[in-house]
Design an enzyme around this catalytic site. Sequence first.
Site, PDB file in Angstrom:
ATOM      1  N   HIS A   1       0.640   5.693   0.981  1.00 12.48           N
ATOM      2  CA  HIS A   1      -0.062   6.859   1.510  1.00 12.48           C
ATOM      3  C   HIS A   1       0.551   8.079   0.859  1.00 12.48           C
ATOM      4  O   HIS A   1       1.770   8.128   0.633  1.00 12.48           O
ATOM      5  CB  HIS A   1       0.128   7.002   3.029  1.00 12.48           C
ATOM      6  CG  HIS A   1      -0.328   5.834   3.829  1.00 12.48           C
ATOM      7  ND1 HIS A   1      -1.658   5.533   4.029  1.00 12.48           N
ATOM      8  CD2 HIS A   1       0.366   4.898   4.511  1.00 12.48           C
ATOM      9  CE1 HIS A   1      -1.754   4.462   4.797  1.00 12.48           C
ATOM     10  NE2 HIS A   1      -0.534   4.055   5.095  1.00 12.48           N
TER      11      HIS A   1
ATOM     12  N   HIS B   1       0.841  -1.197   0.000  1.00 14.26           N
ATOM     13  CA  HIS B   1       0.000   0.000   0.000  1.00 14.26           C
ATOM     14  C   HIS B   1       0.871   1.239   0.000  1.00 14.26           C
ATOM     15  O   HIS B   1       2.081   1.163   0.210  1.00 14.26           O
ATOM     16  CB  HIS B   1      -0.970   0.005   1.191  1.00 14.26           C
ATOM     17  CG  HIS B   1      -0.343   0.200   2.531  1.00 14.26           C
ATOM     18  ND1 HIS B   1       0.336  -0.795   3.202  1.00 14.26           N
ATOM     19  CD2 HIS B   1      -0.305   1.289   3.349  1.00 14.26           C
ATOM     20  CE1 HIS B   1       0.761  -0.335   4.361  1.00 14.26           C
ATOM     21  NE2 HIS B   1       0.381   0.932   4.483  1.00 14.26           N
TER      22      HIS B   1
ATOM     23  N   TYR C   1      11.724   4.469   0.448  1.00 12.00           N
ATOM     24  CA  TYR C   1      10.565   4.695  -0.420  1.00 12.00           C
ATOM     25  C   TYR C   1       9.604   5.699   0.216  1.00 12.00           C
ATOM     26  O   TYR C   1       8.411   5.446   0.363  1.00 12.00           O
ATOM     27  CB  TYR C   1       9.866   3.371  -0.712  1.00 12.00           C
ATOM     28  CG  TYR C   1      10.840   2.314  -1.161  1.00 12.00           C
ATOM     29  CD1 TYR C   1      11.451   2.397  -2.400  1.00 12.00           C
ATOM     30  CD2 TYR C   1      11.186   1.260  -0.320  1.00 12.00           C
ATOM     31  CE1 TYR C   1      12.378   1.445  -2.807  1.00 12.00           C
ATOM     32  CE2 TYR C   1      12.102   0.303  -0.716  1.00 12.00           C
ATOM     33  CZ  TYR C   1      12.696   0.408  -1.956  1.00 12.00           C
ATOM     34  OH  TYR C   1      13.612  -0.529  -2.354  1.00 12.00           O
TER      35      TYR C   1
END
Length: 174
Positions: A59, A57, A144
């Site tokens: 954000h 996932h 990342y």
Amino acid sequence: MEYRRNFEAGGTYFFTVVTQSRQPILIDNIDLLRAAFVHTRKRYPFEIDAVVVLPDHLHTIWNLPRGDDDYARRWMVLKRKFSSPLSSATLNRSQRRKREKGVWQRRYWEHTIRDERDWRHHLDYIHYNPVKHGYVQAPRDWPYSSFMRAVGDGLYEPDWGMEIPAGVADVEYE
């Protein structure tokens, strides 16, 4: 289920986007994901305040241009650009009809940032997320993420996040 999204022209939004069945494919395809972001931003400009990519996932906080509230189109383009070179999973009829590849969950979490305090809590949540999930001991160690850019911008000290930041507990999205 009737879900209503908030559209605010020129708004600032926090998003959580998750892979289908939480497949851990994002880090393994980070260059493809970066290219999808670049492609989407060229076609439909927006600014990225913060981003963190985890295996399954991501954000991010986006600022849309004045007069523009179409983040849905941006996510559609980005998801398709990322997905197109990947092999398809076993698809059901609905996924085939909607030309999906089984890479992303259909929906995503969207939150309109209300004010500076809300923005800061979400910024902290994003940058603390790799620590929360046990990938690293400190945000600075996760490659990342926009954390080191935020350090360069003076928003954080390099050793921030060695302990749970206060505002992170106020954000509950995933």
